[in-house]
Structures are given as structure tokens and as C-alpha cells.
Write an enzyme that holds these catalytic residues in place. Structure first.
Site, short mmCIF file in Angstrom:
data_model
loop_
_atom_site.label_atom_id
_atom_site.label_comp_id
_atom_site.label_asym_id
_atom_site.label_seq_id
_atom_site.Cartn_x
_atom_site.Cartn_y
_atom_site.Cartn_z
N CYS A 191 42.40 34.59 35.10
CA CYS A 191 42.38 35.99 34.67
C CYS A 191 43.77 36.54 34.36
O CYS A 191 43.90 37.65 33.84
CB CYS A 191 41.71 36.87 35.73
SG CYS A 191 42.65 36.88 37.27
N CYS A 196 39.51 34.89 42.37
CA CYS A 196 40.36 35.97 42.90
C CYS A 196 40.77 35.66 44.34
O CYS A 196 41.90 35.92 44.74
CB CYS A 196 39.64 37.30 42.86
SG CYS A 196 38.77 37.59 41.32
FE1 FES Z 1 41.98 38.65 38.41
FE2 FES Z 1 40.26 39.17 40.31
S1 FES Z 1 39.90 39.25 38.18
S2 FES Z 1 42.29 38.58 40.53
#
Ligand code: FES
Length: 212
Positions: free
Chosen positions: A36, A107
Site C-alpha cells: 500500500c 498492515c
Molecule cells: Fe497501508 Fe493499512 S492500508 S498500512
């Protein structure tokens, strides 16, 4: 539709424990998630005699799951030995939070990797790493996969910022396709040095900027 977060996740997200930074920490690490592009920084204070984590703080540029996991793993790690803290898994963190939605696994992995990288930083600084593999260009490349390019939230290898790596008798040279005046040039140089300078067989780390 909001994600189905447990009450514990919400509690740790809204009132995160150990958030912030430690001045002159004994060790620190910044890790980024390839999934992400978010980042987490972990700071440690370690008792040199007992190798116990006496203080730990984190900063998160990630989502609620990442903040909640950072909060819970710092709670789990505080007071533990480095070896015990290293063994904390994202599954344990997730369980301690009453579970996380599967889409949010990366995450909590990011938070745990931040903790492990900070411990590794301590161990390398204090010569505690046993049988470290020799520092080759490939090893340098792998480590640079953990240095983020904050402009785009991905690591400097993926974003093709690294033009050249050479390792010569313990002297490491990294050439970046970046202006030396770029707003993140210093951060990136510090991160690269942090990731490499404490390796047993590294004598010097030089980072050059060569924007084409
Ligand atoms: Fe990036 Fe959770 S979506 S740390």
C-alpha cells in the site's frame, strides 16, 4: 461500507499506546509496505546488560489497522528481551486485537516488520548478529527494497531510483537518479546509510546523486 473492525482495533486506533518518537534512540527503523506504500517508524531503548526493551515508540503513516497493530505490538514488546520481541508475529498481534479483516493483513505485517527491523538495527549496531551473510551487491539491493521513496510511497528499487550499486572491499557505493537538492534527498541518504553502515563487513557507505 466501513470495514468490520473489532472494538479492540477501534480502541487501539483511537487511543494508540506508545505513539511518537524517542530522542537519541538505541535503535530505529522505518519500514514501508509494498502493498500500500504506507510507512511505519519504530524507535527502541534497550538495556544493554539484559538486552531488554525498556521503551518503545512508533509513528505510523498507515491506516487504522496499522496504527492499532503498532499500538499492540509495542505493548507486547515492552519489557521483553530482543529475542522474545523478535518472535512476536502478526498473527499474535491480530489475535490480540480480536482479529483484523483479511484485506488488512499487510498492515499488521508492516508493523511487525518495523519492530523486527528496529531490533535488527540494534543487533547490527552492537555486533550481535551471528553469521551475517557477506555484503554483496545483491544483498545491498535487497536491503534497499526497504528504503522508501516518500514521493510515491514505494521503495527506491521499485521506483527505479537506484542507478548503480557497487561493493568494493567493504566500501558500498549507491548512485541515485535524484537531484541532490530534492526535498527527500537527505532522508533517503540517511535511510540507506542506516540500513547498511552497521553490517559487519561494511567499512563505508557513500550515496551519490546523479539525476539524468
Ligand atoms: Fe497501508 Fe493499512 S492500508 S498500512
Amino acid at each position: 461500507m466501513p470495514l468490520p473492525y473489532s472494538e479492540l482495533v477501534m480502541e487501539h486506533f483511537q487511543n494508540p499506546q506508545n505513539i511518537g518518537r524517542i530522542d537519541n534512540p538505541d535503535a530505529k527503523a522505518i519500514e514501508g509496505s509494498p502493498a500500500c506504500g504506507d510507512m511505519v517508524a519504530v524507535y527502541l531503548r534497550v538495556d544493554e546488560e539484559t538486552k531488554t526493551i525498556t521503551d518503545i515508540k512508533f509513528e505510523s503513516y498507515g491506516c487504522a489497522s496499522n496504527i492499532a497493530t503498532g499500538s499492540i505490538i509495542t505493548e507486547l514488546a515492552k519489557g521483553k528481551s530482543l529475542d522474545e520481541a523478535k518472535a512476536i508475529t502478526w498473527e499474535q498481534a491480530s489475535d490480540a486485537l480480536g482479529g483484523l479483516p483479511p484485506i488488512k493483513t499487510h498492515c499488521s505485517v508492516l508493523a511487525v516488520e518495523g519492530l523486527r527491523a528496529a531490533i535488527q538495527n540494534y543487533e547490527e549496531k552492537h555486533g550481535l548478529v551471528r553469521e551475517q551473510e557477506a555484503t554483496t551487491e545483491e544483498v545491498v539491493r535487497k536491503r534497499l527494497c526497504h528504503v522508501m521513496n516518500p514521493s510515491v510511497g514505494l521503495d527506491i528499487i521499485r521506483t527505479k531510483l537506484v542507478k548503480e550499486i557497487s561493493v568494493n572491499d567493504g566500501d558500498v557505493l549507491v548512485v541515485l537518479d535524484l537531484e541532490p537538492t530534492h526535498q527527500f534527498a537527505n532522508n533517503i541518504r540517511e535511510e540507506i546509510t542506516e540500513k547498511l553502515a552497521n553490517r559487519q563487513d561494511v567499512r563505508s557507505v557513500e550515496v551519490c546523486f546523479d539525476k539524468q
